[in-house]
Design an enzyme around this catalytic site. Structure first.
Site, PDB file in Angstrom:
ATOM      1  N   ARG A   1       0.834  -1.211   0.000  1.00 41.31           N
ATOM      2  CA  ARG A   1       0.000   0.000   0.000  1.00 41.31           C
ATOM      3  C   ARG A   1       0.874   1.269   0.000  1.00 41.31           C
ATOM      4  O   ARG A   1       1.010   1.932  -1.023  1.00 41.31           O
ATOM      5  CB  ARG A   1      -0.954  -0.028   1.217  1.00 41.31           C
ATOM      6  N   ASP A   2       1.505   1.571   1.114  1.00 39.81           N
ATOM      7  CA  ASP A   2       2.308   2.795   1.206  1.00 39.81           C
ATOM      8  C   ASP A   2       3.477   2.732   0.224  1.00 39.81           C
ATOM      9  O   ASP A   2       3.854   3.733  -0.397  1.00 39.81           O
ATOM     10  CB  ASP A   2       2.824   2.947   2.643  1.00 39.81           C
TER      11      ASP A   2
ATOM     12  N   HIS B   1       5.382   4.629  12.640  1.00 41.24           N
ATOM     13  CA  HIS B   1       5.407   4.548  11.169  1.00 41.24           C
ATOM     14  C   HIS B   1       6.340   5.655  10.678  1.00 41.24           C
ATOM     15  O   HIS B   1       5.960   6.816  10.553  1.00 41.24           O
ATOM     16  CB  HIS B   1       3.963   4.763  10.690  1.00 41.24           C
TER      17      HIS B   1
ATOM     18  N   HIS C   1       8.810   7.339   7.939  1.00 41.02           N
ATOM     19  CA  HIS C   1       9.466   7.497   6.642  1.00 41.02           C
ATOM     20  C   HIS C   1      10.897   7.940   6.960  1.00 41.02           C
ATOM     21  O   HIS C   1      11.166   8.477   8.034  1.00 41.02           O
ATOM     22  CB  HIS C   1       8.691   8.500   5.774  1.00 41.02           C
TER      23      HIS C   1
ATOM     24  N   CYS D   1       4.008   9.325   0.192  1.00 43.22           N
ATOM     25  CA  CYS D   1       2.641   9.829   0.026  1.00 43.22           C
ATOM     26  C   CYS D   1       2.661  10.923  -1.035  1.00 43.22           C
ATOM     27  O   CYS D   1       3.473  11.841  -0.961  1.00 43.22           O
ATOM     28  CB  CYS D   1       2.133  10.379   1.359  1.00 43.22           C
TER      29      CYS D   1
ATOM     30  N   ASN E   1       9.411   4.491   3.295  1.00 47.42           N
ATOM     31  CA  ASN E   1       9.341   4.038   4.684  1.00 47.42           C
ATOM     32  C   ASN E   1      10.686   3.435   5.079  1.00 47.42           C
ATOM     33  O   ASN E   1      11.495   3.075   4.227  1.00 47.42           O
ATOM     34  CB  ASN E   1       8.292   2.924   4.818  1.00 47.42           C
TER      35      ASN E   1
END
Ligand code: HMG
Ligand code: MG
Length: 304
Positions: free
Chosen positions: A15-16, A207, A209, A240, A249
């Site tokens: 996803r990310d 989370h 990055h 994003c 990430n």
């Protein structure tokens, strides 16, 4: 210092990791990525999102991805959703875990979800009302917790209050997102201590990055406070589209290597994960962002 014995890694690469890729990745590659990740011992793999395809065209094939993967009973495959429309798609695809998202940054809220912070919490409330009736596990993401790409101030207290609100609304887990990767260990510590007043540490995930190379140090700071849930992305892919300049990430391989060195269990096989990192890096035609993966390439032996 007391570190946890076990850490749950939440793998966010499908996803990310992929949402910000400019060139459309074939559905079959996404499916293969998830299937390969499923073989590594990971217990949570965020599979895709059901957001507006006009906003995130890369993940417009979310349903096909979910239908195509070989789900393993021991693995959870949550999906990210922004509104009830996304939830309905998730339910139709028999999803059992979802993730919702908001932020204390008004500017980021507008850019990322086209609504105010208040409106976004109202959307989340509507989602949770239905999700809980269906017995779904719900993760709540909070973005820009250590700063916003739009320069507006994001006070820790505001993030902590939102974390408490999401928890009261029914979120089972709160993931604190350093969307632009600018945090350092001291402010990570302050943030977590602030959030922990409203949400128990067992339910807090981090989370990071890794724009400024601080993610591992930040994770170490979080672990030292008792955090046991860490988000990461194989090969360090991710980003994003509404956070210009932010990089991927933290790489799952690097997190695992550090955790192994700290004798913290994850049940994830580093050797297998490195192979998955190679697979996706080869497909994206760029080197892995994982230092462990690059070291492995040079030595051709698994790190101990
Ligand atoms: P909007 O344009 O204001 O929505 O977007 P709308 O309700 O006015 O609807 C407009 C159109 O979108 C309509 O279609 C809807 O049907 C459609 P039309 O009638 O024009 O053909 N639509 C949808 N289609 C499919 N699925 C849906 C959906 N909803 C509406 N769920 C919206 C508002 C929230 C939908 C939009 O802004 C959006 O999708 N944003 C998501 C952006 C995103 O995915 N960002 C990245 C994820 S967050 C992140 O990466 C941070 C994180 O990793 C943590 C961290 O690092 O900090 C989690
Ligand atoms: Mg993210």
């Amino acid at each position: 210092m007391l570190f946890p014995e076990h850490v749950k890694i939440v793998e966010v690469s499908p996803r990310d990791g992929l949402q910000n890729e400019k060139i459309l990745i074939p559905t079959a590659i996404k499916i293969e990525l998830i299937d390969r990740l499923s073989e590594t011992g990971l217990s949570v793999i965020e599979a895709t999102s059901f957001v507006s395809p006009k906003w995130i065209p890369q993940l417009a094939d979310g349903r096909d991805v979910l239908m195509g993967i070989h789900k393993k009973p021991a693995v959870k495959y949550p999906v990210l959703i922004p509104n009830v429309q996304g939830l309905e798609q998730a339910l139709a695809a028999n999803v059992k875990e979802i993730a919702v998202f908001c932020t204390a940054s008004e500017a980021f809220s507008q850019k990322n979800t086209n609504c105010t912070v208040l409106e976004s919490t109202q959307r989340i409330e509507a989602i949770l009302l239905i999700a809980k009736k269906h017995g779904l596990f719900v993760r709540g993401y909070l973005s820009c917790v250590l700063g916003s790409p739009y320069g507006d101030e994001v006070p820790f207290e505001k993030t902590a209050a939102l974390a408490g609100q999401l928890h009261e609304l029914g979120c089972d887990e709160i993931s604190l997102g350093d969307t632009i990767g600018i945090g350092t260990p001291l402010n990570v510590t302050k943030l977590i201590m602030s959030v922990a007043k409203n949400v128990s540490i067992a339910k807090i995930a981090v989370h990071f990055h890794d724009t400024y190379g601080q993610a591992l140090a930040n994770i170490y700071a979080a672990l030292s406070l008792g955090v046991t849930i860490v988000d990461s992305s194989v090969s360090g892919i991710g980003g994003c589209p509404y956070a210009a300049g932010a990089t991927g990430n933290v790489a799952t391989e690097d997190v695992l290597y550090m955790l192994q060195g700290m004798h913290i269990k994850t049940n994830v096989n580093l050797e297998k994960l490195i192979q998955v990192g190679r697979f996706i890096s080869n497909h994206l035609k760029r080197p892995s962002q994982s230092k462990v993966n690059l070291a492995y390439e040079k030595k051709s032996t698994a790190p101990q």
